[in-house]
Write a protein that holds these residues in place. Structure first.
Motif, PDB file in Angstrom:
ATOM      1  N   LEU A   6     -11.072  -6.131  43.184  1.00 41.17           N
ATOM      2  CA  LEU A   6     -11.497  -7.241  42.371  1.00 41.17           C
ATOM      3  C   LEU A   6     -11.833  -6.663  41.043  1.00 41.17           C
ATOM      4  N   THR A   7     -11.197  -7.087  39.955  1.00 44.43           N
ATOM      5  CA  THR A   7     -11.525  -6.678  38.759  1.00 44.43           C
ATOM      6  C   THR A   7     -11.870  -7.795  37.723  1.00 44.43           C
ATOM      7  N   VAL A   8     -12.427  -7.234  36.620  1.00 47.44           N
ATOM      8  CA  VAL A   8     -12.915  -8.036  35.659  1.00 47.44           C
ATOM      9  C   VAL A   8     -11.778  -8.347  34.558  1.00 47.44           C
ATOM     10  N   THR A   9     -11.991  -9.518  33.702  1.00 44.76           N
ATOM     11  CA  THR A   9     -10.879  -9.840  32.945  1.00 44.76           C
ATOM     12  C   THR A   9     -11.272  -9.042  31.752  1.00 44.76           C
ATOM     13  N   PRO A  10     -10.202  -8.686  30.993  1.00 49.47           N
ATOM     14  CA  PRO A  10     -10.614  -7.743  29.562  1.00 49.47           C
ATOM     15  C   PRO A  10     -10.876  -8.727  28.434  1.00 49.47           C
ATOM     16  N   GLU A  11     -10.473 -10.026  28.745  1.00 47.82           N
ATOM     17  CA  GLU A  11     -10.796 -10.932  27.513  1.00 47.82           C
ATOM     18  C   GLU A  11     -12.150 -11.039  27.158  1.00 47.82           C
ATOM     19  N   GLY A  12     -12.557 -11.006  25.885  1.00 50.72           N
ATOM     20  CA  GLY A  12     -13.803 -11.033  25.314  1.00 50.72           C
ATOM     21  C   GLY A  12     -14.887 -10.065  25.629  1.00 50.72           C
ATOM     22  N   LYS A  13     -14.261  -8.639  25.955  1.00 55.07           N
ATOM     23  CA  LYS A  13     -15.066  -7.559  26.477  1.00 55.07           C
ATOM     24  C   LYS A  13     -14.564  -6.395  25.473  1.00 55.07           C
ATOM     25  N   ALA A  14     -15.747  -5.804  25.100  1.00 56.09           N
ATOM     26  CA  ALA A  14     -15.485  -4.516  23.969  1.00 56.09           C
ATOM     27  C   ALA A  14     -16.086  -3.605  24.781  1.00 56.09           C
ATOM     28  N   ILE A  15     -15.547  -2.422  24.271  1.00 54.99           N
ATOM     29  CA  ILE A  15     -15.984  -1.102  25.167  1.00 54.99           C
ATOM     30  C   ILE A  15     -16.169   0.020  23.946  1.00 54.99           C
ATOM     31  N   PHE A  16     -17.106   0.778  24.049  1.00 52.13           N
ATOM     32  CA  PHE A  16     -17.380   1.971  22.887  1.00 52.13           C
ATOM     33  C   PHE A  16     -17.204   3.353  23.718  1.00 52.13           C
ATOM     34  N   VAL A  17     -16.510   3.987  23.444  1.00 52.57           N
ATOM     35  CA  VAL A  17     -16.256   5.387  23.959  1.00 52.57           C
ATOM     36  C   VAL A  17     -16.664   6.435  23.075  1.00 52.57           C
ATOM     37  N   THR A  18     -17.121   7.616  23.279  1.00 54.17           N
ATOM     38  CA  THR A  18     -17.492   8.607  22.601  1.00 54.17           C
ATOM     39  C   THR A  18     -16.701   9.808  22.693  1.00 54.17           C
TER      40      THR A  18
END
Length: 370
Positions: A75-87
């Motif tokens: 089960l996975t989440v949808t990427p739509e409307g999702k922002a991710i910050f990576v250092t």
């Protein structure tokens, strides 16, 4: 701080991406083994308590548990409307993860130490983002509170309208050094802690309000050396043990907000990241010897010191040559509906070593491994 990314080579992203497109079964196998163990213990206990056949109960629990955990694992989440910050996206794990998340459809903000100086990795990411306007680079020095605060504000201002807060942050930026305790200057200990531990804390605290709004994810990169000590690695071990403790506390506190906290514990990936090179080892060794108190130099001797540096030279070519398992673990923590609290992308001998260090008496670990 300029040495933070200088010793890490750019990842062969095409190779890593091909491997990632073929999902590794090991995570699912580990979950199924856990279900098997729980089913066995449960069936034995209740079979004894209720005087019923424990083997039949074990098979029943297994027949229910394995399909259920398999279903949940995919089960996975949808990427739509999702922002991710990576250092730490200039090179290595961070650079590869930013590209992979972007390919999956997420909005990605890549924190780069060399963005303003037009570093190669940052420029690559900027060109990649021009195609979709979903991948952005952000100047970031995790050892500076001012830089972290500025980065958080920039991300908040540049969030697309369909993004409710920030879905995830990945505290990947780090720096590693070596040396016996008496050899390492205190300013080096402080530098490692400022980047690896306090950098994780700074970024997490700056982004938590946005994470809580999204009921999102915090993913902190620790290490196999965050679970056990090792000769010559006290600065790095101390910082990563701190990341483990910080993450554990944060996980408890974030439950009421619906925020998941996961820890990634990579094994040895030096061959895949070029974290150490002969040149970088020699440079750090020179700095150590020159700043070492005379009494320490006399007691240890140059011959012993040089022998340890030769060991580090050999260490530069060890470990896994592909970083794909680490990227896969990070991705799982961000995209699975029910992520794990801890991921261990490491080889089997390393997992056994961690188990021995964690669960068996110290004398057993010392006898086997030291």
């Amino acid at each position: 701080m300029s040495a933070l990314f200088s010793s890490v080579s750019t990842t062969d992203w095409a190779s890593a991406s091909n491997i990632l497109n073929q999902q590794s079964p090991w995570g699912l196998i580990e979950r199924c083994l856990l279900v098997t163990g729980i089913s066995f213990i449960t069936s034995y206990f209740f079979g004894w308590m209720l005087t019923i056949g424990s083997f039949g109960l074990f098979l029943l629990l297994l027949a229910i548990g394995v399909p259920l955990i398999t279903f949940i694992s995919y089960l996975t989440v949808t990427p739509e409307g999702k922002a991710i910050f990576v250092t730490g996206c200039d090179t290595g794990f961070g650079n590869a993860l930013a590209k992979h998340l972007h390919s999956l459809g997420y909005v990605v903000f890549a924190g780069c130490f060399t963005k303003d100086s037009r570093g190669k990795g940052a420029v690559e990411l900027e060109k990649e983002g021009e195609k979709t306007q979903r991948l952005f680079t952000v100047q970031l020095d995790v050892s500076s509170q001012e830089s972290v605060t500025k980065a958080a504000k920039e991300v908040e201002q540049r969030l697309p309208k369909n993004c409710k807060g920030v879905w995830g942050i990945v505290n990947n930026a780090g720096w590693s050094t070596f040396g016996e305790v008496e050899w390492v200057p205190m300013d080096v200990y402080e530098k490692v802690a400022s980047i690896n531990l306090f950098g994780t804390m700074r970024v997490t605290k700056a982004f938590l309000p946005l994470i809580r709004v999204a009921k999102g994810r915090v993913v902190n990169v620790a290490s196999i050396l965050g679970r056990m000590g090792a000769p010559m690695r006290s600065p790095y071990c101390a910082s990563k043990w701190g990341v483990e403790g910080f993450s554990e506390c944060l996980r408890f506190e974030m439950r009421r907000w619906g925020v998941n906290v996961s820890v990634i514990e990579p094994g040895n990936y030096i061959a895949g990241t070029a974290l150490y090179t002969k040149a970088s080892v020699d440079a750090q060794a020179k700095n150590m010897w020159e700043n070492m108190p005379e009494v320490v130099k006399d007691d240890y001797g140059k011959a012993y010191f040089d022998a340890k540096i030769d060991q580090m030279h050999g260490y530069t070519a060890t470990g896994s040559s592909t970083i794909a398992p680490v990227i896969e673990a990070m991705t799982d923590a961000l995209t699975r509906t029910f992520p794990s609290c801890r991921y261990q992308p490491m080889q089997l001998p390393e997992k056994i070593k961690v188990y021995v260090a964690t669960h068996l008496p110290e004398l057993v670990f010392d006898y086997i491994y030291t």
